[in-house]
Design an enzyme around this catalytic site. Structure first.
Site, short mmCIF file in Angstrom:
data_model
loop_
_atom_site.label_atom_id
_atom_site.label_comp_id
_atom_site.label_asym_id
_atom_site.label_seq_id
_atom_site.Cartn_x
_atom_site.Cartn_y
_atom_site.Cartn_z
N ASP A 136 -18.98 20.94 0.13
CA ASP A 136 -17.76 20.68 0.90
C ASP A 136 -17.25 19.28 0.59
OD1 ASP A 136 -15.91 21.37 3.30
OD2 ASP A 136 -16.71 19.38 3.77
N TYR A 192 -11.89 11.64 1.25
CA TYR A 192 -13.14 10.93 1.00
C TYR A 192 -13.00 10.00 -0.20
CZ TYR A 192 -14.99 14.70 3.98
OH TYR A 192 -15.22 15.60 5.00
N LYS A 251 -10.22 20.24 1.62
CA LYS A 251 -9.38 20.13 2.81
C LYS A 251 -7.95 19.75 2.43
CE LYS A 251 -13.50 18.75 5.31
NZ LYS A 251 -14.36 18.47 4.15
N SER A 285 -23.60 10.80 12.01
CA SER A 285 -23.23 9.68 11.14
C SER A 285 -24.42 8.89 10.63
CB SER A 285 -22.24 8.73 11.83
OG SER A 285 -21.05 9.38 12.18
N ILE A 298 -27.50 8.11 12.45
CA ILE A 298 -28.44 7.56 13.42
C ILE A 298 -29.64 8.49 13.62
CG2 ILE A 298 -27.26 8.56 15.42
CD1 ILE A 298 -28.83 5.05 15.33
#
Length: 336
Positions: free
Chosen positions: A46, A51, A77, A238, A240
């Site tokens: 994807d 990006y 996208k 993200s 963590i």
């Protein structure tokens, strides 16, 4: 065609990090990471023009264009057109700040009209070095990028991108389409429409160990009722939940660090990896078709594959529920 039937497996590869998200990645490292995903058997990739202003698509295309096209599933996208001219001002990415400050310097036009959608798709095909796309997501028509203006962006997409992608699907040019967003409300609004009908959605960061209550309230029951599947983006919130320091694309606040500490203590107690707990939690919901964690190092791909295969004892999920670290409404793997 539903999203779940289109995908070749439950683990895909999300390429946002290949757009130099948070840091500049050498080209050879990016290439090696995509090759590692291929070598680990991943066949769903994807990406998005956003990006790194086309950088992730180009890097992905460099590797995939050498592979047999029928052997993998590819989604990108629409909503951002990448121009040849360079940006001179600081781009406005809403809550996402300097997310791709190390990406390509090209100017990005945020537009969801029919004309912009068709141009975006043509440009993506060139960057990806392919003649077709399998699935297309309508990108980021949500509050995190547009604030109070998000509904006007949604309407632009409804009368533009939605209709173009519906036509392309009906013509067999693409196999499926949906929304790719970081908020639940645009998907809820889409599912409430009489037409057009999406095949699924990519929900990033909203169905993770750290953030799932809101999605369970309205969105996921609606999706299940309509038989619309979900690809889970950002399963590590993200980073963590994978040893990183970011949550919601920013430095994690103290309350999130504290919660992750409690999760880590529980995984350590049961001898399981927090990555495995994160991936397997996200996939336990009946609407979840796949997870697509991102990576910028080849070693991370092997970790993801191992995390999906790891055997987690039922006692872990029982203790997780008892500790109040997941919603009572959240389905858990192999657990009542």
């Amino acid at each position: 065609m539903g999203i779940k039937s289109l995908l070749p497996g439950r683990l895909g590869f999300g390429t946002a990090p290949l757009g130099n998200m948070f840091r500049a990645i050498p080209d050879d490292e990016a290439r090696a990471t995509v090759e590692a995903a291929w070598d680990q058997g991943i066949r769903y990739f994807d990406t998005a023009p956003f990006y790194g202003a086309g950088l992730a698509e180009s890097r992905l295309g460099e590797v995939l264009s050498a592979k047999p096209r029928d052997s993998y599933v590819l989604s990108t996208k629409v909503g951002r057109v990448i121009l040849d001219e360079h940006e001179t001002a600081t781009p406005d990415f809403g809550e996402k700040g300097g997310l791709f400050e190390h990406g390509n310097p090209n100017k990005i036009v945020h537009e969801w009209t029919a004309e912009a959608t068709e141009r975006s798709l043509e440009d993506s095909l060139k960057r990806l070095g392919t003649d077709r796309l399998d699935n297309v997501w309508v990108h980021d028509i949500a509050q995190d990028f547009h604030g109070d203006l998000w509904l006007s962006k949604f309407e632009e997409a409804r009368t533009g991108a939605f209709r173009v992608l519906s036509r392309l699907r009906d013509e067999g040019v693409i196999k499926a389409w949906g929304l790719g967003v970081n908020r639940t409300e645009p998907i809820e609004l889409t599912l409430a429409l009489d037409e057009p009908r999406p095949d699924g959605f990519l929900l990033a960061g909203r169905y993770t160990l750290l953030d799932h209550d809101h999605a369970l309230g309205r969105l996921l029951p609606m999706a299940q009722e309509q038989g619309v599947d979900m690809v889970v983006g950002g399963p590590y919130s993200s980073g963590i939940l994978a040893g990183g320091t970011h949550f919601e694309y920013q430095q994690a606040p103290p309350e999130i660090i504290e919660r992750v500490g409690k999760l880590k203590a529980l995984t350590d107690q049961h001898g399981v990896s927090i990555k495995a707990a994160a991936l397997q939690f996200s996939l336990a919901h009946p609407a979840a078709a796949a997870v697509i964690p991102g990576a910028t190092r080849p070693s991370r791909i092997a970790e993801d594959t191992a995390a999906l295969a790891e055997r987690i004892p039922a006692a872990f999920w029982t203790d997780l529920r008892a500790a109040g670290l997941v919603s009572p409404a959240a389905p858990l793997p192999d657990h009542a």
